[in-house]
Enzyme design. Structure first.
Site, short mmCIF file in Angstrom:
data_model
loop_
_atom_site.label_atom_id
_atom_site.label_comp_id
_atom_site.label_asym_id
_atom_site.label_seq_id
_atom_site.Cartn_x
_atom_site.Cartn_y
_atom_site.Cartn_z
N ALA A 189 0.85 -1.20 0.00
CA ALA A 189 0.00 0.00 0.00
C ALA A 189 0.88 1.24 0.00
O ALA A 189 0.70 2.16 0.79
CB ALA A 189 -0.92 0.00 1.21
N GLY A 190 1.89 1.25 -0.89
CA GLY A 190 2.72 2.44 -1.07
C GLY A 190 2.09 3.30 -2.17
O GLY A 190 0.95 3.09 -2.58
N ILE A 192 2.67 3.60 -5.42
CA ILE A 192 2.32 2.95 -6.69
C ILE A 192 1.12 2.03 -6.51
O ILE A 192 0.18 2.03 -7.31
CB ILE A 192 3.55 2.20 -7.26
CG1 ILE A 192 4.61 3.24 -7.65
CG2 ILE A 192 3.17 1.35 -8.47
CD1 ILE A 192 5.97 2.66 -8.01
N ALA A 281 3.68 -4.35 -5.91
CA ALA A 281 4.20 -2.97 -5.83
C ALA A 281 4.86 -2.79 -4.47
O ALA A 281 4.41 -2.00 -3.64
CB ALA A 281 3.08 -1.97 -6.04
N GLY A 283 7.89 -1.80 -3.81
CA GLY A 283 9.01 -0.88 -3.80
C GLY A 283 9.89 -1.07 -5.03
O GLY A 283 9.64 -1.95 -5.86
N ARG A 284 10.89 -0.22 -5.16
CA ARG A 284 11.78 -0.26 -6.32
C ARG A 284 13.22 -0.33 -5.83
O ARG A 284 13.52 0.10 -4.73
CB ARG A 284 11.56 0.99 -7.18
CG ARG A 284 10.13 1.06 -7.72
CD ARG A 284 9.89 2.28 -8.57
NE ARG A 284 10.72 2.33 -9.77
CZ ARG A 284 10.43 1.69 -10.90
NH1 ARG A 284 9.37 0.92 -11.00
NH2 ARG A 284 11.23 1.81 -11.96
N ALA A 332 10.78 11.77 -9.30
CA ALA A 332 11.30 12.31 -10.55
C ALA A 332 11.94 13.69 -10.35
O ALA A 332 13.03 13.97 -10.86
CB ALA A 332 10.16 12.41 -11.56
N HIS A 456 -10.09 34.57 -3.34
CA HIS A 456 -11.32 33.92 -2.87
C HIS A 456 -12.28 33.78 -4.03
O HIS A 456 -12.44 34.74 -4.80
CB HIS A 456 -11.98 34.77 -1.77
CG HIS A 456 -13.30 34.23 -1.34
ND1 HIS A 456 -13.41 33.10 -0.56
CD2 HIS A 456 -14.58 34.62 -1.64
CE1 HIS A 456 -14.69 32.84 -0.35
NE2 HIS A 456 -15.42 33.74 -0.99
P1 FAD Z 1 14.48 6.31 -14.55
O1 FAD Z 1 13.32 7.15 -14.85
O2 FAD Z 1 14.25 4.93 -14.06
O3 FAD Z 1 15.33 6.29 -15.89
C1 FAD Z 1 16.50 5.55 -16.03
C2 FAD Z 1 16.71 5.29 -17.50
O4 FAD Z 1 18.00 4.73 -17.66
C3 FAD Z 1 15.75 4.27 -18.11
O5 FAD Z 1 15.30 4.74 -19.35
C4 FAD Z 1 16.59 3.03 -18.27
O6 FAD Z 1 16.17 2.23 -19.37
C5 FAD Z 1 17.93 3.64 -18.54
N1 FAD Z 1 19.08 2.78 -18.22
C6 FAD Z 1 19.33 2.12 -17.06
N2 FAD Z 1 20.52 1.51 -17.10
C7 FAD Z 1 21.02 1.81 -18.33
C8 FAD Z 1 22.22 1.48 -18.98
N3 FAD Z 1 23.16 0.73 -18.38
N4 FAD Z 1 22.41 1.93 -20.23
C9 FAD Z 1 21.47 2.69 -20.85
N5 FAD Z 1 20.33 3.04 -20.28
C10 FAD Z 1 20.11 2.61 -19.04
N6 FAD Z 1 7.80 10.09 -9.25
C11 FAD Z 1 7.30 11.32 -9.07
O7 FAD Z 1 8.04 12.24 -8.72
N7 FAD Z 1 5.96 11.59 -9.27
C12 FAD Z 1 5.10 10.61 -9.66
O8 FAD Z 1 3.90 10.87 -9.85
C13 FAD Z 1 5.60 9.31 -9.86
N8 FAD Z 1 4.78 8.32 -10.26
C14 FAD Z 1 5.29 7.08 -10.51
C15 FAD Z 1 4.43 6.08 -10.93
C16 FAD Z 1 4.91 4.81 -11.18
C17 FAD Z 1 3.97 3.74 -11.65
C18 FAD Z 1 6.32 4.55 -11.04
C19 FAD Z 1 6.88 3.20 -11.35
C20 FAD Z 1 7.18 5.54 -10.62
C21 FAD Z 1 6.68 6.82 -10.34
N9 FAD Z 1 7.51 7.85 -9.89
C22 FAD Z 1 6.99 9.09 -9.66
C23 FAD Z 1 8.96 7.64 -9.67
C24 FAD Z 1 9.74 8.17 -10.87
O9 FAD Z 1 9.30 7.52 -12.04
C25 FAD Z 1 11.22 7.95 -10.63
O10 FAD Z 1 11.60 8.54 -9.42
C26 FAD Z 1 12.03 8.57 -11.76
O11 FAD Z 1 11.66 8.05 -13.01
C27 FAD Z 1 13.52 8.35 -11.53
O12 FAD Z 1 14.23 8.98 -12.52
P2 FAD Z 1 15.66 8.48 -12.98
O13 FAD Z 1 16.02 9.35 -14.14
O14 FAD Z 1 16.55 8.39 -11.83
O15 FAD Z 1 15.45 6.97 -13.51
P1 AMP Z 2 6.68 1.80 -1.58
O1 AMP Z 2 8.04 1.55 -1.02
O2 AMP Z 2 6.10 3.15 -1.28
O3 AMP Z 2 6.61 1.49 -3.05
O4 AMP Z 2 5.70 0.76 -0.87
C1 AMP Z 2 5.86 -0.64 -0.92
C2 AMP Z 2 5.07 -1.25 0.23
O5 AMP Z 2 5.03 -2.67 0.07
C3 AMP Z 2 5.67 -0.99 1.61
O6 AMP Z 2 4.71 -0.34 2.40
C4 AMP Z 2 6.00 -2.39 2.14
O7 AMP Z 2 5.75 -2.49 3.53
C5 AMP Z 2 5.04 -3.29 1.37
N1 AMP Z 2 5.47 -4.70 1.27
C6 AMP Z 2 6.73 -5.16 1.02
N2 AMP Z 2 6.75 -6.53 0.98
C7 AMP Z 2 5.47 -6.97 1.21
C8 AMP Z 2 4.83 -8.26 1.28
N3 AMP Z 2 5.50 -9.43 1.11
N4 AMP Z 2 3.48 -8.32 1.55
C9 AMP Z 2 2.78 -7.16 1.71
N5 AMP Z 2 3.34 -5.92 1.65
C10 AMP Z 2 4.65 -5.80 1.39
#
Ligand code: FAD
Ligand code: AMP
Length: 479
Positions: A189-190, A192, A281, A283-284, A332, A456
């Site tokens: 429940a993060g 995403i 979902a 985490g990343r 981002a 307002h």
């Molecule tokens: P990324 O956007 O991940 O870009 C990295 C790029 O590098 C990618 O294109 C990848 O293919 C490329 N790459 C990686 N390794 C290599 C390599 N060795 N050679 C060539 N290319 C490579 N953040 C927000 O702030 N607001 C939001 O509303 C939001 N919504 C999100 C919703 C979802 C569903 C998800 C998954 C993420 C969301 N985020 C949001 C998080 C946001 O997308 C990330 O924080 C952001 O994209 C990170 O930017 P970055 O440039 O570090 O990496």
């Molecule tokens: P976020 O880091 O905001 O993307 O949120 C990810 C969420 O997933 C966190 O709140 C974690 O506690 C939760 N989580 C991680 N592993 C599990 C799991 N095995 N079952 C249920 N929730 C999980």
């Protein structure tokens, strides 16, 4: 063309592409290497954010919100429609068009700024050389005085629930479903999980979210989280806290349709649940697979993130790292600001990122936004503070919009009155937080915001009244 650049960015997400443009603006010769391919197999610049993150999720959130309102809340306005339906291919197609518009926009910006894009996987070699492996396997090496690692992040995979793109989904496949799943399970429940769970719930899915932790949205202010939890319940999101997924088995029926059998543990023991699709979902993680040759000297921390100092420098001469691949929030705008700062440091200018005022936004309904410290952080640090708050229920514009839910809560230093944190849940708070970030960046006080004229009737009056409420002088509520 010479293959020697001033700067090579590896990764064209919001960290890398923004940094590359800024570096080019500063007169540097810039390359940007990115491996992301769009649905057509061609290079799609913009990273996770533009392709499978921020932008497509917001497109689907907006479409699904309109549909949900048409079905559930237009009647109070006197608007009715017979048999409203959602056409999923059009819904997804609109999102794809927006993604293409923006990824193409980055390509156009690169052209305008003379940033040279390379399509392929980049690997940092010793001596600030970058080996690029293009999608057809061809290799070339380019070099630069500086290399900025901006390789981003990828979704964390659970070993017992591996992504298959069909039944067990990551964010990319959950943004691309062909039909509304009858039952959708979400693990985590993060941000995403809540955003994508909301999208499919609004279109009619029965959505169950399993969250391992006992508290809902532990990173947010508890008063804000409480309102959000109540509203998500009204939407019909079933959120089970303290529920840890242990197993997910995909069972394929004779007609080739599949279901996912989940086993999870909560306070009452082992439970089970059957869903049609499962979004994981949880985490990343920083993505550095294949990024670094063994002898570069760039270090990773215990969570696999590239180690950097406060100037995004890796400690290896001319090698920097930014965005999701390094410490700090995976947002981002955080990555973009680091990209700009690194470009400026490389060009000998004074780059700057203020980690204390990075806004967080969750684009659910109601929206959630905050910046600065929580009450708990202030208590733990022994910092004396005052609290002001104001409910949207008393804001004329919010009532007129039929969206009078939530509140703005402001925390200011008890002695200096400096704003230390602002926490919001309600309509339009993704935009309202910007005013508070400006005030905090300028070290403003609640008195400063209280003295500013707010139009307002607007939602921003909730910020104004919360600032007044810090000193118990809100006008439209008891203090
Ligand atoms: P990324 O956007 O991940 O870009 C990295 C790029 O590098 C990618 O294109 C990848 O293919 C490329 N790459 C990686 N390794 C290599 C390599 N060795 N050679 C060539 N290319 C490579 N953040 C927000 O702030 N607001 C939001 O509303 C939001 N919504 C999100 C919703 C979802 C569903 C998800 C998954 C993420 C969301 N985020 C949001 C998080 C946001 O997308 C990330 O924080 C952001 O994209 C990170 O930017 P970055 O440039 O570090 O990496
Ligand atoms: P976020 O880091 O905001 O993307 O949120 C990810 C969420 O997933 C966190 O709140 C974690 O506690 C939760 N989580 C991680 N592993 C599990 C799991 N095995 N079952 C249920 N929730 C999980």
């Amino acid at each position: 063309m010479s293959d020697k650049f001033d700067v090579i960015f590896i990764g064209a997400g919001p960290a890398g592409y923004v940094g590359a443009i800024r570096a080019a603006q500063l007169g540097l010769k810039v390359a940007c290497v990115d491996a992301f391919a769009g649905k057509d197999g061609k290079q799609a610049l913009g990273g996770t954010c533009l392709n499978v993150g921020c932008i497509p999720s917001k497109a689907l959130l907006d479409s699904s919100r309109q549909f949900h309102n048409l079905v559930h809340s237009f009647d109070v306005h006197g608007i009715s429609a017979d048999n409203p339906r959602i056409d999923v291919p059009t819904f997804i197609g609109r999102k794809d068009k927006i993604v293409k518009q923006f990824t193409g926009g980055v390509a156009a910006l690169f052209k305008a700024n003379k940033v040279t894009p390379f399509f392929g996987k980049g690997k940092l070699l010793k001596g600030n050389q970058v080996e690029i492996t293009s999608p057809d396997g061809a290799k070339q090496v380019i070099s630069a005085t500086n290399v900025v690692l901006a390789s981003g992040s990828v979704p964390i995979e659970l070993p017992f629930a591996k992504f298959d793109g069909k039944a067990i989904l990551d964010n990319a496949s959950a943004l691309d479903l062909a039909e509304v799943p009858k039952r959708l399970g979400v693990i985590g429940a993060g941000v995403i999980g809540l955003e994508l769970g909301s999208v499919w719930r609004r279109l009619g899915s029965e959505v169950t979210i399993l969250e391992a932790l006992p508290d809902f949205l532990g990173a947010a202010d508890p008063d804000i989280a409480k309102v959000a939890q109540r509203e998500f319940k009204k939407l019909g999101l079933e959120i089970k806290l303290g529920a840890k997924l242990g197993k997910a088995d995909v069972k394929v029926g004779p007609d080739k349709s599949s279901v996912v059998h989940l086993t999870y543990a909560d306070k009452d023991g082992e439970q089970s649940l059957v869903v049609d699709k499962l979004l994981v979902a949880v985490g990343r993680r920083a993505y550095t697979d294949g990024l670094l040759a063994a002898d570069t000297g760039v270090k990773l921390d215990e969570r696999g993130r590239i180690v950097v100092d406060e100037h995004c420098h890796t400690g290896v001469d001319g090698v920097w790292a930014i965005g999701d691949a390094v410490r700090g929030p995976m947002l981002a705008h955080k990555g973009s600001e680091e990209g700009v700062a690194v470009a400026e440091w490389i060009a000998g200018k004074a780059g700057h990122v203020n980690f204390d005022t990075i806004p967080w936004v969750i684009y659910t309904e109601p929206e959630i936004a905050w910046a600065g410290k929580t009450e708990k952080e202030l208590k733990d640090a022994g910092i004396p503070y005052k609290v002001g708050s104001f409910p949207f229920a008393a804001i004329g514009r919010a009532v007129a919009m039929n969206e009078a839910v939530g509140q703005v809560k402001m925390l200011a230093h008890a002695e200096t009155d400096r704003i230390l944190g602002v926490h919001m849940v309600g309509p339009g708070v993704s935009e309202l937080i910007a005013e508070c970030v400006v005030a905090m960046e300028f070290k403003g006080s609640s008195e400063d915001l209280a003295r500013i004229v707010h139009a307002h009737p607007t939602l921003s009056e909730a910020v104004h009244e919360a600032a007044l409420s810090v000193d118990k002088r809100a006008i439209h509520k008891g203090n």
